[in-house]
Scaffold this active site. Structure first.
Site, PDB file in Angstrom:
ATOM      1  N   CYS A  88      -0.322  -3.126  -0.047  1.00  0.00           N
ATOM      2  CA  CYS A  88      -0.285  -2.379   1.258  1.00  0.00           C
ATOM      3  C   CYS A  88      -1.806  -1.789   1.680  1.00  0.00           C
ATOM      4  O   CYS A  88      -2.343  -2.235   2.678  1.00  0.00           O
ATOM      5  CB  CYS A  88       0.508  -1.267   1.269  1.00  0.00           C
ATOM      6  N   ASP A  91       1.188  -6.905   6.361  1.00  0.00           N
ATOM      7  CA  ASP A  91       0.106  -6.606   5.606  1.00  0.00           C
ATOM      8  C   ASP A  91      -0.065  -7.309   4.052  1.00  0.00           C
ATOM      9  O   ASP A  91      -1.006  -7.490   3.519  1.00  0.00           O
ATOM     10  CB  ASP A  91      -0.162  -5.071   5.301  1.00  0.00           C
ATOM     11  N   ASN A  92       1.162  -8.040   3.709  1.00  0.00           N
ATOM     12  CA  ASN A  92       1.239  -8.779   2.470  1.00  0.00           C
ATOM     13  C   ASN A  92       2.510  -9.489   2.502  1.00  0.00           C
ATOM     14  O   ASN A  92       3.631  -9.376   3.295  1.00  0.00           O
ATOM     15  CB  ASN A  92       1.010  -7.934   1.208  1.00  0.00           C
TER      16      ASN A  92
END
Length: 466
Positions: A32, A267-268
């Protein structure tokens, strides 16, 4: 437990901004806070120095605030672009910590600030409303965070100035744990299960030791757990769908939709059972480093795919002469069109592993040095799960080269064209010349800064590598 987050960006069109198509994106780190820091600054983790989700790891620390927040794209938009800027949702995991200014701290660049204190929640949370704490309880109609963010966004669109362009960043925690769905969606997707791809529930026999320690096959309880989590994540995203629909309709009604870029990304990534790892992120594989990136806006043609390191390119290409250094300024087309000599073919992925100093009480036999051991004492992270990768996407190659910072200096290499699910580590069989080139490129990227992060890669026609 962690998951990816959705982030929606709305930027009013200016004629001098370069137009892009729909894209696929790789994150600079599959965690994150480091990834969000890269999104905000356009820098690799070794340049913004956010290494994990803690204050000690520079996540929203006072050092981050002093050195990096002045260099975010929002600060540049506000300073150079006359934009009115709006943020709502999750910022960085440690935002709001009393050790780093509390919720009174409003980062540079944001005119309208509605940021979640700390990490992801759906109820019983605190928002920083332009530096003042606003506490929420557990009443769905008033407090469900995704809906609150939608309402705040609509309020901004209704009351903003029509004389200045605007930039909105709406960052929903969903589908992050605790995966709390809105009441009307609690029973949705009753039969959905995590994808059973070829790498699901198999042993990663040729991979780093952390992957090899996973128990194969997974227990029935682990499979049931991850399938249940997968369903819950989907349910939380239905409210994100509602948010996006409300904002798009508002833009349409106001006559601004045709003049606004909308960017949807995360974000991931996240894994659910791949290589018998029950559930988490942090790993080097496609399922953790690759995220969706959808772009809609003026002149953008449908059904095109391109590669991008970060989604800050619209801003970078407008302000490239004003000192804004972003790593996502160059695209690699997957349609076979354009001048390939100007494309940058690779991106750096960095991760710094974390482990506990003491044994996990639930898994005493594992000893210290590992973390995120759930369920069935399968660990998702460790101190020496520290690695760096070059992810290459070009017309000539689709490769990933990774090195671990451990006693083995363990290497993993994948040909994603022949092996899209990364079943076979070809580090011991690939041509030695290719290995040397990729190793050299990795060292260059790990030490790069600013413009040097955008030099041609191994498979670029301008490459000067041996």
């Amino acid at each position: 437990m962690h998951a990816c987050h959705c982030s929606c960006h709305f930027a009013q069109h200016l004629p001098t901004i370069l137009v892009i198509s729909s894209l696929m994106q790789f994150v600079a780190s599959p965690l994150c806070c480091p990834s969000r820091a890269s999104i905000l600054t356009g820098k690799y983790p070794h340049n913004h120095h956010v290494v994990n989700n803690t204050l000690e790891g520079n996540c929203s620390s006072t050092a981050w605030q002093k050195t990096q927040e002045p260099e975010t794209f929002s600060a540049f938009l506000q300073k150079h672009g006359t934009y009115q800027t709006f943020f709502a949702g999750k910022y960085l995991n440690e935002y709001g910590s009393k050790k780093a200014g509390g919720v009174e701290h409003v980062p540079l660049g944001w005119d309208h600030w509605f940021a979640l204190e700390s990490n992801s929640k759906y109820y019983n949370y605190t928002l920083s409303v332009n530096g003042r704490a606003q506490r929420h309880g557990q009443n769905y109609s008033e407090d469900y965070l995704t809906d609150v963010l939608a309402n705040i966004s609509i309020d901004f669109l209704e009351n903003k100035s029509n004389r200045r362009p605007f930039f909105m960043m709406v960052s929903t925690p969903a589908p992050h744990s605790p995966w709390t769905a809105a009441p009307q969606y609690e029973s949705s997707f009753p039969n959905v299960k995590a994808p059973r791809d070829p790498n699901f529930n198999i042993h990663g026999k040729d991979k780093h030791w952390l992957i090899r320690q996973a128990k194969t096959p997974m227990t029935n309880s682990s499979v049931e757990f991850l399938d249940n989590a997968y369903r819950k994540r989907w349910r939380t995203l239905l409210s994100v769908d509602d948010l996006v629909e409300k904002v798009v309709r508002k833009l349409e009604v106001s006559g601004e939709l045709s003049n606004t870029y909308i960017i949807f990304t995360s974000d991931n990534g996240y894994h659910t059972g791949q290589f018998s790892l029950p559930m988490d992120k942090r790993q080097l594989y496609e399922f953790d480093i690759r995220v969706p990136l959808l772009v809609r806006g003026p002149y953008i043609k449908p059904n095109q795919t391109m590669f991008l390191a970060t989604h800050c390119c619209l801003i970078n290409l407008r302000y490239k002469n004003k000192g804004l250094h972003l790593i996502g300024a160059v695209f690699v087309s997957q349609t076979g069109k354009g001048n390939s000599s100007t494309w940058r073919s690779d991106v750096l992925v960095e991760y710094e592993g974390e482990g506990r100093n003491i044994s996990d009480p639930a898994c005493p036999l594992l000893g210290p040095g590992v973390s995120e051991c759930f369920p069935d004492c399968v660990c998702e992270d460790s101190y020496n799960n520290t690695y760096a990768c070059v992810r290459t996407v070009s017309q000539a190659a689709n490769l990933q080269y990774c090195e671990f910072d451990d006693n083995e200096v363990f290497v993993e290499v994948y040909n994603l064209t022949a092996d899209p699910f990364q079943l076979s580590n070809i580090a011991k069989s690939i041509d030695q010349e290719v290995l040397e080139k990729m190793n050299h490129r990795l060292m260059m990227l790990q030490s790069c800064s600013g413009q040097s992060c955008r030099t041609p890669g191994v498979y670029d026609s301008q490459s000067v590598l041996p």
